[in-house]
Design a protein around this motif. Structure first.
Motif, short mmCIF file in Angstrom:
data_model
loop_
_atom_site.label_atom_id
_atom_site.label_comp_id
_atom_site.label_asym_id
_atom_site.label_seq_id
_atom_site.Cartn_x
_atom_site.Cartn_y
_atom_site.Cartn_z
N LEU A 1 3.88 8.11 1.67
CA LEU A 1 2.58 7.79 1.06
C LEU A 1 2.61 6.44 0.35
CD1 LEU A 1 1.61 11.30 -0.38
CD2 LEU A 1 0.74 10.20 1.69
N SER A 2 3.74 6.13 -0.30
CA SER A 2 3.81 4.84 -0.99
C SER A 2 3.77 3.68 -0.01
CB SER A 2 5.07 4.78 -1.84
OG SER A 2 6.23 4.72 -1.03
N GLY A 3 4.38 3.89 1.20
CA GLY A 3 4.32 2.85 2.22
C GLY A 3 2.89 2.57 2.63
N LEU A 4 2.11 3.62 2.83
CA LEU A 4 0.70 3.43 3.20
C LEU A 4 -0.08 2.77 2.07
CD1 LEU A 4 -0.03 6.83 5.00
CD2 LEU A 4 0.63 4.65 6.03
N PHE A 5 0.19 3.22 0.85
CA PHE A 5 -0.52 2.66 -0.30
C PHE A 5 -0.21 1.17 -0.48
CE2 PHE A 5 -0.36 1.52 -4.82
CZ PHE A 5 -1.70 1.69 -5.17
N LEU A 6 1.08 0.83 -0.41
CA LEU A 6 1.47 -0.57 -0.58
C LEU A 6 0.98 -1.43 0.57
CD1 LEU A 6 5.10 -0.07 -1.92
CD2 LEU A 6 3.11 -0.87 -3.21
N GLY A 7 0.94 -0.84 1.77
CA GLY A 7 0.44 -1.59 2.92
C GLY A 7 -1.02 -1.98 2.75
N VAL A 8 -1.82 -1.03 2.24
CA VAL A 8 -3.23 -1.34 2.01
C VAL A 8 -3.37 -2.35 0.87
CG1 VAL A 8 -5.43 -0.38 1.25
CG2 VAL A 8 -4.01 0.88 2.89
N ARG A 9 -2.58 -2.17 -0.19
CA ARG A 9 -2.71 -3.04 -1.37
C ARG A 9 -2.29 -4.49 -1.09
NH1 ARG A 9 -0.11 -1.70 -7.33
NH2 ARG A 9 -1.01 -3.50 -8.43
N ARG B 1 -2.04 -5.93 2.03
CA ARG B 1 -2.30 -6.26 3.42
C ARG B 1 -2.67 -7.73 3.64
NH1 ARG B 1 -6.55 -3.57 1.34
NH2 ARG B 1 -8.68 -4.37 1.68
N LYS B 2 -3.18 -8.40 2.59
CA LYS B 2 -3.58 -9.80 2.75
C LYS B 2 -2.37 -10.73 2.76
CE LYS B 2 -8.16 -9.24 0.68
NZ LYS B 2 -9.09 -9.67 -0.41
N LYS B 3 -1.26 -10.28 2.17
CA LYS B 3 -0.08 -11.13 2.10
C LYS B 3 1.04 -10.68 3.05
CE LYS B 3 -0.93 -12.39 -2.72
NZ LYS B 3 -0.39 -12.41 -4.11
N ILE B 4 1.07 -9.39 3.35
CA ILE B 4 2.10 -8.84 4.23
C ILE B 4 1.41 -7.97 5.28
CG2 ILE B 4 4.23 -7.49 4.37
CD1 ILE B 4 4.64 -7.99 1.39
N SER B 5 1.81 -8.14 6.51
CA SER B 5 1.17 -7.37 7.60
C SER B 5 1.27 -5.88 7.33
CB SER B 5 1.83 -7.70 8.94
OG SER B 5 1.69 -9.07 9.23
N PHE B 6 0.16 -5.19 7.52
CA PHE B 6 0.11 -3.75 7.25
C PHE B 6 1.11 -2.98 8.12
CE2 PHE B 6 -1.55 0.48 8.25
CZ PHE B 6 -1.58 1.04 6.97
N TRP B 7 1.31 -3.45 9.35
CA TRP B 7 2.18 -2.71 10.28
C TRP B 7 3.61 -2.60 9.75
CZ3 TRP B 7 6.62 -4.61 12.34
CH2 TRP B 7 6.80 -6.01 12.35
N ARG B 8 4.05 -3.58 8.91
CA ARG B 8 5.40 -3.53 8.38
C ARG B 8 5.55 -2.38 7.38
NH1 ARG B 8 7.14 -9.46 6.55
NH2 ARG B 8 9.18 -8.40 6.45
N PHE B 9 4.52 -2.12 6.59
CA PHE B 9 4.55 -0.97 5.69
C PHE B 9 4.38 0.34 6.45
CE2 PHE B 9 3.63 -4.30 2.56
CZ PHE B 9 4.48 -3.92 1.54
N LEU B 10 3.57 0.28 7.51
CA LEU B 10 3.43 1.48 8.35
C LEU B 10 4.76 1.84 8.99
CD1 LEU B 10 1.70 3.65 9.67
CD2 LEU B 10 1.13 1.99 11.48
N GLU C 1 6.70 -12.54 -1.08
CA GLU C 1 6.11 -11.24 -1.42
C GLU C 1 6.77 -10.08 -0.67
OE1 GLU C 1 3.83 -10.37 -3.57
OE2 GLU C 1 3.50 -12.40 -4.35
N ALA C 2 7.55 -10.39 0.37
CA ALA C 2 8.20 -9.33 1.15
C ALA C 2 9.24 -8.57 0.34
CB ALA C 2 8.84 -9.92 2.42
N TYR C 3 9.55 -9.07 -0.88
CA TYR C 3 10.54 -8.35 -1.70
C TYR C 3 10.06 -6.92 -1.99
CZ TYR C 3 7.97 -8.38 -6.14
OH TYR C 3 7.07 -8.14 -7.15
N ILE C 4 8.74 -6.72 -2.02
CA ILE C 4 8.20 -5.38 -2.29
C ILE C 4 8.63 -4.40 -1.19
CG2 ILE C 4 6.08 -4.04 -2.55
CD1 ILE C 4 4.79 -6.56 -3.71
N LEU C 5 8.59 -4.91 0.04
CA LEU C 5 8.98 -4.06 1.16
C LEU C 5 10.48 -3.75 1.11
CD1 LEU C 5 7.95 -2.67 3.71
CD2 LEU C 5 8.44 -4.77 4.97
N SER C 6 11.30 -4.77 0.84
CA SER C 6 12.75 -4.56 0.75
C SER C 6 13.09 -3.62 -0.40
CB SER C 6 13.46 -5.90 0.56
OG SER C 6 13.27 -6.73 1.67
#
Length: 761
Positions: A403-411, A413-422, A484-489
Motif C-alpha cells: 500500500l505504501s508503494g501505491l501511495f508514494l507512487g501517486v504522491r 508521480r510528477k518526479k518519479i515514474s509511477f510504474w517504479r513504485f508499482l 528524489e529516487a532516494y524515496i524509492l531506495s
C-alpha cells in the motif's frame, strides 16, 4: 444415562468372566463408529415423537411394515449389525429376525408386507437378499435369496409399487480411485440399478462420476427419486423408471441425501451443517417450500420412513460427549464403541473390542487399562504460543509495503515514474511470498529438523540484510545527489529490513512458536476412569510438525509402552522416532538410532526390536538384536507397519511390493520366519484379494496374524457414512489368519472404518 448403563454392563461382563475363571484373550481394534443412535417414533405425522428404542448400542435404519404394526431396524446390540423387529403397539422388546454371523442392514418391505429385502455380507461382500417377513420367527440367513450376486457392493434396496422389481445402488461399474487428500485411502462411486425380484434382468439406470444412491419409487411406479453428487454436492434428483429424464428437483443450499416420499407426495430428505446437526427436511413439490419436518427434533435425525396412517420412524439422538475434554479420546463418544463380542474359532474364544481411537495401546495382562495420547489443544490458535503469533508480522509488513508503494507512487508521480513504485509494490508481494514460503516449506510442508531450519532461515537473513544495506546505501547516495529516487531506495531498505527481521525471528525463536508437548493417558475401559500417564516434551532439534503420535502398543512382556512420533504424511528422510516408556521406572528411552523416519516398533519377549525406517532412502523393515541392526527388506518398495511375534520367530509387515510404478499402490501383508541358521525367509504374501491390507499383529501364541483388510468392500453407500464422522476410508474389516493351516476367519462385520487390531492376553 446410556454411558453409565454401558459401564455397568461392562463391569458385570468382567465380573462374570472372572467368576468362572475365564481369562479370555482380547482383540482391540479402532473404529470410527458413532455413538448414541436410537429409533424414534411419531404417530402424528411428526408433530411429536418419542424414543422407540433405548439401548447403549447403535440402532438405525428403521422401516414400518405396510400394515402399520411392525418396525424393522438394524441394531448392533448383539455385537454385529443385525435386523430386529418390534411391535409398534404394546410393551414388547425387540426380537432378532434372522440368525446369522454376518452383517445385515437397510431393510425394506415389499408393498404387500410379505417379504423383506435387505443388505447382508453373508457371502463376503454386501449383497441384496430377499426373505419372507415372519415377525414371530427367527429365520436362518441360508434361506434368504441373493438377488444381486456380484463381487462389488450393493446397497439401499427399494421395492417398486407392484412388488416386481427392486431398485438399489451399487459401486460395481466404477474403478476405485485414490482419495484426493489421503493417498492411503480409496474412494468408490455408485450408480442406481434395478433388478427383478427373481434376481433376473439387472438394469443400470444412472451413469455418473459421483455417487448416485438411495433410490425410492413414486406411488405410481413411473418415477424414481435419488440423491446424486453430480452438481457439486449431494442433491435430490428424479428420473423415469427406465433411467431416462434425469434432473435435479430440489434446489437447496446444503447437502441432501436419503430422499423418500410421504403419503401426501411431499418429499423428505436428510441434510446437515458442518458434519453435525443432521436434520430431516420436507419439500413441497407444489409450493417448492423446504421446512424442517420436526422443528424441535433431536440433534441428529436420519433416514425417515413413514406410513399412510401418519406413523413415522427415524434414527438419531443427541450429540455424543464432546471429545474436546482434555484426556478424552480422539473421536466423539465413549471409550468402547459397544459391548465386547466373544468370537469363537479354531477351538478358542476371544473377546473383541471396538475402541474409538486410532492406535490405542491395549492393556497389559490382567488389567483393563488402555493407553493413548491426547492432544489437549483444541484449535490452531491454541496450538500457537504467544511468540508464534509473530509470524503474522510478515503479511502485515507485506500489505503495508504494498500500500505504501501505491501511495508514494501517486504522491511523487510528477518526479518519479509511477510504474517504479508499482513495481516496488509487486516486488513486496514477491519477496514476501519467497520469505514466507521458504519458512512454510521447511517448517510445515516438508518439515526439516530445527537445526536445518535455522541454517536455511539464517542464510536467508544474511541475504536480506545484504539487500537492506545495499538499498539503504543507494538511498543515502541518491539523497546526497539531490535525486528524489532516494524515496524509492529507502522503501526497498524498509522492505528488506522488515523481511530480515521476520527471518531472524524465525531463526531464533522457531522452538518457542508452537506448543509441542505430548500428553499420554490411561483409561479403564470397564469403569471409564481416566488419568494422566506421563507428559513428554519433544527433543530440541525435532520439528513440532514431526511430533505427532502415529502408533502405540504395549510390549509383549507388558512392561513397556512403545510409541512413534513423526509426521503422518512424511517421506523416508523426514524425522520420525521410536520411544519406549517403562511402566515401572517411568523412564522414557529413545529406541531409534537415525535422524530419518523410524517408527512402528514392536519388541519380542526375547528383546528383538522390529521397526520401519527410511534411512536407506526407502521405507524398509529393520531388525535390531542387541547392538546389531539389519535391513530385512532392502529394496525400493514401501514397507511399513511391522510386527514381531512374542516368541521372536516371525515378522509380518505391509508392503506395496507387488504393485508396479504405473498403478495405484495398495498394500499387502507379508510374513517372514526365522530359520535355524539365524537368517530370515523371503517375504511371503499372506493376504488375499485386491485393495488395502495393513496393520498386522500376532496372537500371543504366534499362531495367528490379525490384520485390517479392504477385501470385503464397503457395507453402505459411501456418501451416507463419510459425512457423519471423519472417515476417509470407510472400509476395513478385521481378519485372523492361521500361519500353519492358512485358515482365514473374518472377525468383524460393520459399515464403519475399522483397523489397527492388537491381540493381547
Amino acid at each position: 444415562m446410556k454411558q453409565s448403563i454401558c459401564h455397568s454392563l461392562l463391569l458385570t461382563f468382567a465380573l462374570f468372566s472372572n467368576s468362572f475363571g475365564q481369562s479370555l484373550e482380547r482383540i482391540f481394534y479402532s473404529t470410527f463408529s458413532p455413538q448414541g443412535w436410537d429409533i424414534y417414533l411419531s404417530k402424528d405425522k411428526g408433530k411429536s415423537y418419542k424414543n422407540f428404542t433405548d439401548n447403549p448400542s447403535l440402532d438405525y435404519d428403521a422401516v414400518i411394515s405396510p400394515d402399520g404394526k411392525w418396525v424393522v431396524f438394524t441394531s448392533e446390540r448383539s455385537g454385529i449389525p443385525q435386523l430386529y423387529v418390534q411391535a409398534i403397539d404394546g410393551n414388547y422388546p425387540p426380537s432378532l429376525l434372522i440368525k446369522s454371523k454376518s452383517f445385515q442392514d437397510q431393510a425394506t418391505f415389499s408393498p404387500d408386507g410379505s417379504q423383506l429385502a435387505f443388505v447382508a455380507s453373508h457371502e463376503g461382500n454386501s449383497e441384496i437378499y430377499l426373505i419372507p417377513f415372519l415377525p414371530d420367527s427367527i429365520q436362518d440367513i441360508e434361506i434368504a435369496k441373493n438377488l444381486t450376486n456380484h463381487p462389488s457392493g450393493d446397497f439401499r434396496p427399494a421395492f417398486s409399487p407392484d412388488g416386481q422389481r427392486i431398485a438399489f445402488s451399487s459401486d460395481r461399474d466404477h474403478e476405485i480411485v485414490p482419495h484426493p487428500q489421503f493417498p492411503f485411502a480409496r474412494q468408490r462411486i455408485g450408480d442406481i440399478y434395478s433388478v427383478d425380484i427373481s434376481g433376473e434382468n439387472p438394469t443400470r439406470l444412472t451413469n455418473s462420476e459421483f455417487w448416485d444412491g438411495s433410490p425410492r419409487w413414486s406411488a405410481d411406479g413411473a418415477k424414481i427419486i435419488f440423491y446424486s453428487g453430480r452438481n457439486g454436492q449431494n442433491s435430490i434428483f428424479e428420473m423415469d423408471a427406465d433411467g431416462s429424464n434425469q434432473h435435479q428437483i430440489i434446489e437447496f443450499s446444503g447437502p441432501a441425501v436419503s430422499p423418500d416420499y410421504l403419503p401426501d407426495g411431499t418429499i423428505v430428505f436428510t441434510t446437515w451443517q458442518n458434519e453435525k446437526d443432521f436434520k430431516v427436511m420436507k419439500f413441497d413439490p407444489n409450493s417448492k417450500e423446504i421446512t424442517p419436518l420436526i422443528s424441535n427434533g433431536p440433534d441428529l435425525m436420519f433416514n425417515l420412513d413413514s406410513h399412510l396412517n401418519g406413523t413415522m420412524v427415524f434414527h438419531g439422538g443427541p450429540y455424543a460427549a464432546n471429545h474436546g475434554v482434555p484426556g478424552n479420546f480422539g473421536f466423539d463418544g465413549d471409550v468402547l464403541a459397544k459391548l465386547p463380542d466373544t468370537v469363537s474359532f479354531a477351538g478358542r474364544q476371544v473377546n473383541v473390542y471396538g475402541v474409538r481411537r486410532a492406535f490405542v495401546a491395549p492393556p497389559q495382562k490382567g488389567n483393563t487399562l488402555l493407553f493413548y495420547d491426547a492432544n489437549d489443544i483444541q484449535s490452531f490458535w491454541e496450538f500457537l504460543k504467544p511468540l508464534g503469533y509473530g509470524v503474522f508480522w510478515l503479511p502485515i509488513l507485506v500489505l503495508g509495503m504494498f500500500l505504501s508503494g501505491l501511495f508514494l507512487g501517486v504522491r511523487h508521480r510528477k518526479k518519479i515514474s509511477f510504474w517504479r513504485f508499482l513495481l516496488f509494490s509487486l516486488l513486496a508481494i514477491v519477496f514476501g511470498l519467497i520469505t514466507g514460503g521458504t519458512f512454510l516449506w521447511v517448517d510445515t510442508i516438508s518439515p526439516m529438523p530445527i537445526s536445518s531450519i535455522r541454517w536455511i532461515m539464517g542464510l536467508m537473513t544474511i541475504v536480506l540484510l545484504g539487500l537492506t544495506l545495499w538499498a539503504y546505501k543507494r538511498a543515502i547516495r541518491s539523497r546526497r545527489n539531490g535525486n528524489e529516487a532516494y524515496i524509492l531506495s529507502l522503501s526497498y531498505s524498509f522492505l528488506f529490513g522488515g523481511l530480515s527481521l521476520f527471518s531472524v525471528f524465525c531463526t531464533v525463536f522457531i522452538n518457542q512458536m508452537v506448543n509441542s508437548t505430548l500428553h499420554f493417558y490411561q483409561v479403564d475401559y470397564v469403569t471409564g476412569e481416566k488419568k494422566q500417564l506421563f507428559v513428554f516434551e519433544k527433543e530440541s532439534d525435532t520439528n513440532p510438525a514431526n511430533f505427532s503420535v502415529l502408533d502405540s502398543k504395549v510390549s509383549h512382556d507388558g512392561k513397556a509402552f512403545i510409541f512413534t512420533t513423526g509426521s503422518f504424511r512424511a517421506n523416508a528422510r523426514t524425522q520420525g522416532d521410536l520411544w519406549k516408556y517403562d511402566f515401572e521406572t517411568r523412564l522414557i528411552e529413545k529406541l531409534s538410532d537415525s535422524p530419518y523416519n523410524d517408527g512402528f516398533g514392536d519388541i519380542s519377549e526375547d528383546g528383538k526390536l522390529v521397526f520401519r525406517s527410511g534411512r536407506s532412502g526407502y521405507f524398509d523393515i529393520y531388525l535390531k538384536t542387541n547392538d546389531e541392526t539389519i535391513n530385512l527388506t532392502q529394496d525400493s518398495h514401501r514397507d511399513n507397519f511391522p510386527a514381531i511375534s512374542k516368541q521372536g520367530d516371525k515378522i509380518v509387515f505391509s508392503s506395496d511390493r507387488l504393485r508396479t510404478e504405473h498403478e495405484y499402490k495398495t498394500m499387502d501383508i507379508f510374513l517372514m520366519s526365522l530359520k535355524p541358521d539365524g537368517t530370515w525367509t523371503e517375504p511371503e504374501i499372506i493376504s488375499i484379494g485386491s485393495g488395502q491390507n495393513a496393520h498386522a499383529h500376532f496372537s500371543p501364541d504366534g499362531e495367528w496374524v490379525i490384520y485390517t483388510t479392504e477385501g470385503y468392500g464397503i457395507n453402505d453407500e459411501q456418501a451416507l457414512i463419510q459425512p457423519i464422522i471423519f472417515s476417509p476410508q470407510m472400509y476395513g474389516e478385521i481378519v485372523a489368519y492361521n500361519v500353519q493351516t492358512k485358515d482365514r476367519i473374518r472377525l468383524t462385520h460393520n459399515k464403519w472404518e475399522e483397523g489397527t487390531p492388537l491381540w493381547v492376553e
